[in-house]
Scaffold this active site. Structure first.
Site, PDB file in Angstrom:
ATOM      1  N   HIS A  12       0.708  -1.129  -0.006  1.00 49.81           N
ATOM      2  CA  HIS A  12       0.052  -0.153   0.218  1.00 49.81           C
ATOM      3  C   HIS A  12       0.822   1.344   0.006  1.00 49.81           C
ATOM      4  O   HIS A  12       0.410   2.295  -0.386  1.00 49.81           O
ATOM      5  CB  HIS A  12      -0.976   0.138   1.266  1.00 49.81           C
ATOM      6  CG  HIS A  12      -2.130  -1.122   0.992  1.00 49.81           C
ATOM      7  ND1 HIS A  12      -2.210  -2.162   1.329  1.00 49.81           N
ATOM      8  CD2 HIS A  12      -3.482  -0.572   0.833  1.00 49.81           C
ATOM      9  CE1 HIS A  12      -3.319  -2.773   0.989  1.00 49.81           C
ATOM     10  NE2 HIS A  12      -4.200  -1.778   0.873  1.00 49.81           N
TER      11      HIS A  12
HETATM   12  N1  LIG Z   1     -12.371  -9.923   1.265  1.00 54.32           N
HETATM   13  C1  LIG Z   1     -13.247  -9.424   0.825  1.00 54.32           C
HETATM   14  N2  LIG Z   1     -14.314  -9.688   0.283  1.00 54.32           N
HETATM   15  C2  LIG Z   1     -15.465  -8.978  -0.135  1.00 54.32           C
HETATM   16  N3  LIG Z   1     -15.606  -7.854   0.107  1.00 54.32           N
HETATM   17  C3  LIG Z   1     -14.569  -7.264   0.516  1.00 54.32           C
HETATM   18  C4  LIG Z   1     -13.488  -7.848   1.053  1.00 54.32           C
HETATM   19  N4  LIG Z   1     -12.688  -7.119   1.601  1.00 54.32           N
HETATM   20  C5  LIG Z   1     -12.917  -5.789   1.489  1.00 54.32           C
HETATM   21  N5  LIG Z   1     -14.312  -5.960   0.913  1.00 54.32           N
HETATM   22  C6  LIG Z   1     -15.187  -4.823   0.431  1.00 54.32           C
HETATM   23  O1  LIG Z   1     -14.656  -3.796   0.012  1.00 54.32           O
HETATM   24  C7  LIG Z   1     -14.956  -2.626   0.748  1.00 54.32           C
HETATM   25  C8  LIG Z   1     -13.859  -1.441   1.064  1.00 54.32           C
HETATM   26  O2  LIG Z   1     -13.437  -1.166  -0.115  1.00 54.32           O
HETATM   27  P1  LIG Z   1     -12.437  -0.086  -0.227  1.00 54.32           P
HETATM   28  O3  LIG Z   1     -12.177   0.863   1.009  1.00 54.32           O
HETATM   29  O4  LIG Z   1     -12.255   0.830  -1.774  1.00 54.32           O
HETATM   30  O5  LIG Z   1     -10.750  -0.845  -0.274  1.00 54.32           O
HETATM   31  P2  LIG Z   1      -9.705  -0.971   0.836  1.00 54.32           P
HETATM   32  O6  LIG Z   1     -10.430  -1.900   1.998  1.00 54.32           O
HETATM   33  O7  LIG Z   1      -8.702  -1.801   0.402  1.00 54.32           O
HETATM   34  O8  LIG Z   1      -9.435   0.320   1.488  1.00 54.32           O
HETATM   35  C9  LIG Z   1     -15.571  -3.144   2.211  1.00 54.32           C
HETATM   36  O9  LIG Z   1     -16.352  -2.446   2.699  1.00 54.32           O
HETATM   37  C10 LIG Z   1     -15.900  -4.314   1.646  1.00 54.32           C
HETATM   38  O10 LIG Z   1     -17.412  -4.423   1.200  1.00 54.32           O
HETATM   39 MG   LIG Z   2      -7.481   1.404   1.002  1.00 52.48          MG
END
Ligand SMILES: Nc1ncnc2c1ncn2[C@@H]1O[C@H](COP(=O)(O)OP(=O)(O)O)[C@@H](O)[C@H]1O
Ligand SMILES: [Mg+2]
Ligand SMILES: Nc1ncnc2c1ncn2[C@@H]1O[C@H](COP(=O)(O)OP(=O)(O)O)[C@@H](O)[C@H]1O
Ligand SMILES: [Mg+2]
Ligand SMILES: [Mg+2]
Ligand SMILES: [Mg+2]
Lengths: 131, 215, 131, 215
Positions: A12
């Site tokens: 990241h």
């Molecule tokens: N392993 C997973 N399987 C399904 N959905 C996931 C998973 N991890 C995260 N998410 C979804 O992604 C969303 C977060 O997206 P985002 O904030 O754009 O990415 P990050 O978590 O990398 O910062 C979460 O609210 C959830 O709905």
């Molecule tokens: Mg993120």
């Protein structure tokens, strides 16, 4: 000419990946280590496109992806699917980011094969660090 | 629904995301790293731009969305939504319209994409908890012989309910899992953006229905 | 006023430690994270004196030291002996650098106690990342 | 040996380290990260500077070395040698000289410090493989009633042999352990710097002996 194997550090944070690379390269001097880090706009994040580009530019027979956390894995797996379609050999390694990357790089540095390097990196989680 | 409507859907959703960016940011700040709004806004703005010059078919429109999200979105939502639209695009190969009876399979493809990419099976408090119930809802509504607008309205309703229901769940996947019990009481940001996606679909078809009547 | 707990990231590389901190702080916003990294002259290395200074400036009831590799451990243990003599509560955590630091910080962020944070961080090595 | 001789030993060793920096760098480049020369040179240069204004007793001289190495040396050798000199300083509390029969215990304290700090037991291809044999060698030589110069000459010989013997060992601790079998065939840098330490002790006493005779 293609090198045998290269590492791509998927993180990241650019600084995290660059720091890991400088630490690893101080030991595994001959192993190509590339970085795919950040959201592409100076912020934290990982992008599969960035990973794809790093793997392509590695120009290696086999590329090991070592990732830090969470979505880095999803982007690494997404990228390896896209790359597999182009005929690239890519493996996402399930190992602690710094410790696993060091072990994988050192295995390659001393001439071990890619599957041995992956095995050792994945086993590195078991090794107690205070041992 | 044909490629024109699909494009209208994606464009409307891009507008919605731009309007609701702050909401998604707030939700993700509570149980994640606060970037879901920015991630989605960046990705869908790019989709909107790409669509301006797009002249391809239905499957290609979904592929464009997939490719754009995958390349532009940092974070989990990029590969997750990217996989959804990729699988849908593949399911739509050779088709010119999505009919009432097509939705169930299409949503199934999308949901399976998330399950595989995110390694979830349901109950983890992610967007999958919304996606996973939609194929059956589509199946049942189509079997009742309902028209397209009724069907997508039903999808939008269920998606909203399921997204709201994530509030009471405990996260076991994604960044929110680090919070354990403390994730309870906060809605999942990806579930919310999914609910918005189906609400944008509903309103796109509702407007089109109005426009069709006017014509 | 003293905070309850703080983390000190002990790394050979400043960039590695700073990158880990920026990643962790994006989630665990309220947990103080300090850095003791580098040889003090811009190069790679760890120094117990740097660790001692970081712990002292943390001004926390209990400080967790998370280290990257090899000599970072020896310097962390050396530092905690020196600090224990001054009455500081310091624990060297046996965990993967990035993954363990994130888990420890998040445990503290959600209000868990220090021993719980240590336990969870040390257990993090067991968790498969591709799970 | 009194505090004056101890200071002369440390000053001479600082010179030796400065002269042999390239050797230590080369050894550490082969099986480590190549900084042992720089680490030692930085630490012992600082020791040399600190000693200029030092006027304390024997135990304090060892404490000065310990503190300086701990604060100035990045890497494993800082805490390792720092612990050695700290333990020796403690063993010398209240004493004005190190006599022939003191060496065994003094070296034992140092060796134990390394064992604890480095979590080694012997055979790992580290400086401990040199240190670990010295207490008994000192014990035996002292029992034979040998004089100081003979005793430290014996220590220097054994340290040199043991350091050279690390070449054929396989590293299982420290950075060189990453190399596994490939560490065989290279001498351990910390073992080498230890051999140099005892050779500096020998030559310090030899010169002093010469000087004493001349007086
Ligand atoms: N392993 C997973 N399987 C399904 N959905 C996931 C998973 N991890 C995260 N998410 C979804 O992604 C969303 C977060 O997206 P985002 O904030 O754009 O990415 P990050 O978590 O990398 O910062 C979460 O609210 C959830 O709905
Ligand atoms: Mg993120
Ligand atoms: N665990 C250990 N126990 C004893 N000695 C060790 C240990 N680890 C390293 N060493 C010694 O330290 C030497 C390396 O010192 P140096 O290069 O200054 O530090 P670093 O390994 O941190 O770069 C090795 O040659 C070895 O003799
Ligand atoms: Mg997020
Ligand atoms: Mg070294
Ligand atoms: Mg070093």
């Amino acid at each position: 000419m293609k090198t045998d194997a290269a590492l791509v550090l998927v993180s990241h944070s650019e600084r995290l990946a660059e720091g890991a690379r400088e630490l690893i390269s101080s030991m595994a001097q001959d192993v190509p280590i590339l970085i795919a880090a950040g959201d592409g706009e100076g912020g934290l994040g990982t992008r599969s496109e960035g990973i794809v580009e790093a793997v392509q530019s590695a120009n290696a027979e086999h590329v090991l992806l070592i990732f830090d956390l969470g979505s880095a894995l999803m982007n690494a797996e997404m990228a390896s699917e896209l790359l597999a379609a182009e005929g690239h050999e890519v493996t996402v390694v399930d190992a602690p980011f710094v410790e696993g990357a060091m072990v994988a790089a050192m295995a390659l540095q001393v001439g071990k094969g890619v599957s041995e390097a992956i095995k050792e990196a994945e086993a590195s989680r078991q090794q107690l660090k205070k041992g | 629904m044909d490629v024109t409507v699909a494009k209208a859907w994606f464009q409307r959703y891009a507008d919605v995301i731009s309007e609701e960016k702050a909401l998604l940011t707030r939700l993700d700040s509570a149980i994640g790293d606060g970037d879901h709004g920015a991630n989605m806004a960046r990705g869908w703005k790019a989709v909107q731009e790409e669509l301006e010059s797009f002249t391809g078919g239905l499957s290609d429109a979904f592929l464009l969305v997939s490719r754009t999200l995958i390349s532009k979105v940092g974070g989990a939502s990029g590969p997750l939504y990217g996989t959804v639209f990729l699988r849908m695009s593949m399911a739509l190969k050779g088709k010119e319209t999505i009919d009432e009876t097509d939705w169930s399979n299409l949503l199934q493809q999308g949901a399976e994409g998330i399950a595989q990419r995110g390694k979830v099976t349901g109950g983890e408090k992610t967007m999958y908890d919304v996606w996973s119930v939609l194929p059956q809802a589509a199946e049942e509504t189509a079997q009742q012989g309902e028209d397209e607008l009724t069907l997508v309205t039903r999808l939008a309703q269920i998606a909203r309910e399921k997204a709201d229901a994530t509030q009471e769940m405990k996260a076991t996947k994604g960044r929110a899992a680090y919070l354990g019990d403390r994730s309870i009481g906060h809605k999942d940001p990806g579930a919310e953006s999914t609910a918005l996606l189906f609400d944008a679909l509903r309103s796109t078809l509702a407007d089109k229905g109005g426009a069709d009547h006017e014509n």
